[in-house]
Design a protein around this motif. Structure first.
Motif, PDB file in Angstrom:
ATOM      1  N   SER A  77       0.778  -1.289   0.088  1.00 55.12           N
ATOM      2  CA  SER A  77      -0.136  -0.001  -0.026  1.00 55.12           C
ATOM      3  C   SER A  77       0.807   1.273  -0.084  1.00 55.12           C
ATOM      4  O   SER A  77       2.064   1.131   0.319  1.00 55.12           O
ATOM      5  CB  SER A  77      -1.050  -0.034   1.195  1.00 55.12           C
ATOM      6  OG  SER A  77      -0.374  -0.027   2.618  1.00 55.12           O
ATOM      7  N   GLU A  78       0.405   2.189  -0.291  1.00 57.36           N
ATOM      8  CA  GLU A  78       0.669   3.424  -0.173  1.00 57.36           C
ATOM      9  C   GLU A  78      -0.017   4.482   0.537  1.00 57.36           C
ATOM     10  O   GLU A  78      -1.242   4.825  -0.014  1.00 57.36           O
ATOM     11  CB  GLU A  78       0.983   4.101  -1.643  1.00 57.36           C
ATOM     12  CG  GLU A  78       1.660   5.556  -1.821  1.00 57.36           C
ATOM     13  CD  GLU A  78       1.505   6.109  -3.053  1.00 57.36           C
ATOM     14  OE1 GLU A  78       2.628   6.896  -3.633  1.00 57.36           O
ATOM     15  OE2 GLU A  78       0.523   5.723  -3.942  1.00 57.36           O
ATOM     16  N   ALA A  85      -0.052  -4.780  -8.643  1.00 56.42           N
ATOM     17  CA  ALA A  85       1.040  -4.967  -9.239  1.00 56.42           C
ATOM     18  C   ALA A  85       1.769  -3.943 -10.212  1.00 56.42           C
ATOM     19  O   ALA A  85       2.861  -3.684 -10.342  1.00 56.42           O
ATOM     20  CB  ALA A  85       1.367  -6.479  -9.876  1.00 56.42           C
ATOM     21  N   ASP A  86       0.680  -3.266 -10.798  1.00 59.08           N
ATOM     22  CA  ASP A  86       1.115  -2.509 -11.940  1.00 59.08           C
ATOM     23  C   ASP A  86       1.845  -0.981 -11.261  1.00 59.08           C
ATOM     24  O   ASP A  86       2.499  -0.333 -11.899  1.00 59.08           O
ATOM     25  CB  ASP A  86      -0.104  -1.688 -12.629  1.00 59.08           C
ATOM     26  CG  ASP A  86      -0.952  -2.951 -13.535  1.00 59.08           C
ATOM     27  OD1 ASP A  86      -0.150  -3.722 -13.963  1.00 59.08           O
ATOM     28  OD2 ASP A  86      -1.859  -2.708 -13.701  1.00 59.08           O
ATOM     29  N   ASP A  87       1.525  -1.034 -10.084  1.00 56.52           N
ATOM     30  CA  ASP A  87       2.166   0.239  -9.215  1.00 56.52           C
ATOM     31  C   ASP A  87       3.382   0.069  -8.520  1.00 56.52           C
ATOM     32  O   ASP A  87       4.039   0.848  -8.274  1.00 56.52           O
ATOM     33  CB  ASP A  87       1.045   0.630  -8.064  1.00 56.52           C
ATOM     34  CG  ASP A  87      -0.180   1.138  -8.606  1.00 56.52           C
ATOM     35  OD1 ASP A  87      -0.225   2.180  -9.576  1.00 56.52           O
ATOM     36  OD2 ASP A  87      -1.233   0.795  -8.234  1.00 56.52           O
ATOM     37  N   PHE A 108       4.466  -9.799   5.280  1.00 59.09           N
ATOM     38  CA  PHE A 108       3.188  -9.670   4.963  1.00 59.09           C
ATOM     39  C   PHE A 108       2.434  -8.414   4.559  1.00 59.09           C
ATOM     40  O   PHE A 108       1.299  -8.461   3.923  1.00 59.09           O
ATOM     41  CB  PHE A 108       2.268 -10.387   5.958  1.00 59.09           C
ATOM     42  CG  PHE A 108       2.183  -9.928   7.341  1.00 59.09           C
ATOM     43  CD1 PHE A 108       1.219  -8.863   7.425  1.00 59.09           C
ATOM     44  CD2 PHE A 108       3.373 -10.248   8.397  1.00 59.09           C
ATOM     45  CE1 PHE A 108       1.362  -8.030   8.756  1.00 59.09           C
ATOM     46  CE2 PHE A 108       3.019  -9.488   9.567  1.00 59.09           C
ATOM     47  CZ  PHE A 108       2.081  -8.369   9.742  1.00 59.09           C
ATOM     48  N   GLU A 109       3.203  -7.339   4.818  1.00 55.69           N
ATOM     49  CA  GLU A 109       2.575  -6.093   4.485  1.00 55.69           C
ATOM     50  C   GLU A 109       3.781  -5.073   4.190  1.00 55.69           C
ATOM     51  O   GLU A 109       4.931  -5.168   5.188  1.00 55.69           O
ATOM     52  CB  GLU A 109       1.830  -5.457   5.667  1.00 55.69           C
ATOM     53  CG  GLU A 109       1.078  -4.201   5.121  1.00 55.69           C
ATOM     54  CD  GLU A 109       0.158  -3.691   6.225  1.00 55.69           C
ATOM     55  OE1 GLU A 109      -0.239  -2.416   6.213  1.00 55.69           O
ATOM     56  OE2 GLU A 109      -0.217  -4.366   7.056  1.00 55.69           O
ATOM     57  N   VAL A 110       3.677  -4.225   3.127  1.00 55.55           N
ATOM     58  CA  VAL A 110       4.558  -3.081   3.132  1.00 55.55           C
ATOM     59  C   VAL A 110       3.776  -1.898   2.531  1.00 55.55           C
ATOM     60  O   VAL A 110       2.819  -1.921   1.938  1.00 55.55           O
ATOM     61  CB  VAL A 110       5.639  -3.222   1.833  1.00 55.55           C
ATOM     62  CG1 VAL A 110       6.385  -2.062   1.577  1.00 55.55           C
ATOM     63  CG2 VAL A 110       6.412  -4.508   1.767  1.00 55.55           C
ATOM     64  N   ASN A 111       4.041  -0.739   3.573  1.00 58.50           N
ATOM     65  CA  ASN A 111       3.534   0.366   3.549  1.00 58.50           C
ATOM     66  C   ASN A 111       4.410   1.557   2.961  1.00 58.50           C
ATOM     67  O   ASN A 111       5.135   1.808   3.893  1.00 58.50           O
ATOM     68  CB  ASN A 111       2.530   0.466   4.717  1.00 58.50           C
ATOM     69  CG  ASN A 111       1.653   1.976   4.519  1.00 58.50           C
ATOM     70  OD1 ASN A 111       2.141   3.083   4.434  1.00 58.50           O
ATOM     71  ND2 ASN A 111       0.607   1.793   4.061  1.00 58.50           N
ATOM     72  N   PHE A 112       4.328   1.898   1.789  1.00 62.52           N
ATOM     73  CA  PHE A 112       5.083   3.128   1.284  1.00 62.52           C
ATOM     74  C   PHE A 112       4.297   4.246   1.904  1.00 62.52           C
ATOM     75  O   PHE A 112       3.272   4.483   1.852  1.00 62.52           O
ATOM     76  CB  PHE A 112       5.146   2.990  -0.096  1.00 62.52           C
ATOM     77  CG  PHE A 112       5.955   2.081  -0.785  1.00 62.52           C
ATOM     78  CD1 PHE A 112       7.513   2.021  -0.520  1.00 62.52           C
ATOM     79  CD2 PHE A 112       5.311   0.726  -1.187  1.00 62.52           C
ATOM     80  CE1 PHE A 112       8.159   0.883  -1.297  1.00 62.52           C
ATOM     81  CE2 PHE A 112       6.251  -0.234  -1.699  1.00 62.52           C
ATOM     82  CZ  PHE A 112       7.651  -0.113  -1.678  1.00 62.52           C
TER      83      PHE A 112
END
Length: 122
Positions: A77-78, A85-87, A108-112
């Protein structure tokens, strides 16, 4: 009578030990293995079809390693917005937070972090 007291003492030691082991086991199961770390750069390693192969971090003071495997159901997420996946190529390399399970070391999660000014309520 002496033998009865010896057996009674032995059972007391066994029961006390069992209670201590059960208590330690319950405590370790209740302790969270979820970790979240902030990194100045979070890079997503992608294959040619934008499928996520790995997560690499730089500038992460608390991270114990630089590369992590993604969980099967990883969420990227951002800010508050989930990404497709396109982002991934657009956000890869930006600052963010990784959440992973310390038992299996899988993210299990990445938050940009959203760029300043984007998504803010005015």
């Amino acid at each position: 009578m002496k033998r009865f007291k010896m057996i009674q003492s032995t059972w007391l030691v066994v029961i006390t030990t069992m209670i201590a082991v059960a208590s330690a086991s319950a405590q370790s199961e209740s302790e969270s293995t979820i970790q979240g770390y902030e990194a100045s750069e979070v890079h997503l390693t992608l294959d040619s079809g934008n499928s996520l192969l790995g997560v690499r971090v730089e500038g992460c003071e608390l991270c114990t390693q630089q590369s992590y495997l993604p969980a099967r159901d990883i969420v990227i997420s951002e800010g508050r917005r989930s990404l497709s996946a396109d982002d991934y190529q657009r956000v890869s390399g930006r600052s963010g937070t990784i959440m992973f399970d310390d038992k299996n070391k899988m993210v299990f999660e990445v938050n940009f972090w959203a760029p300043r000014g984007e998504g803010e309520v005015r």
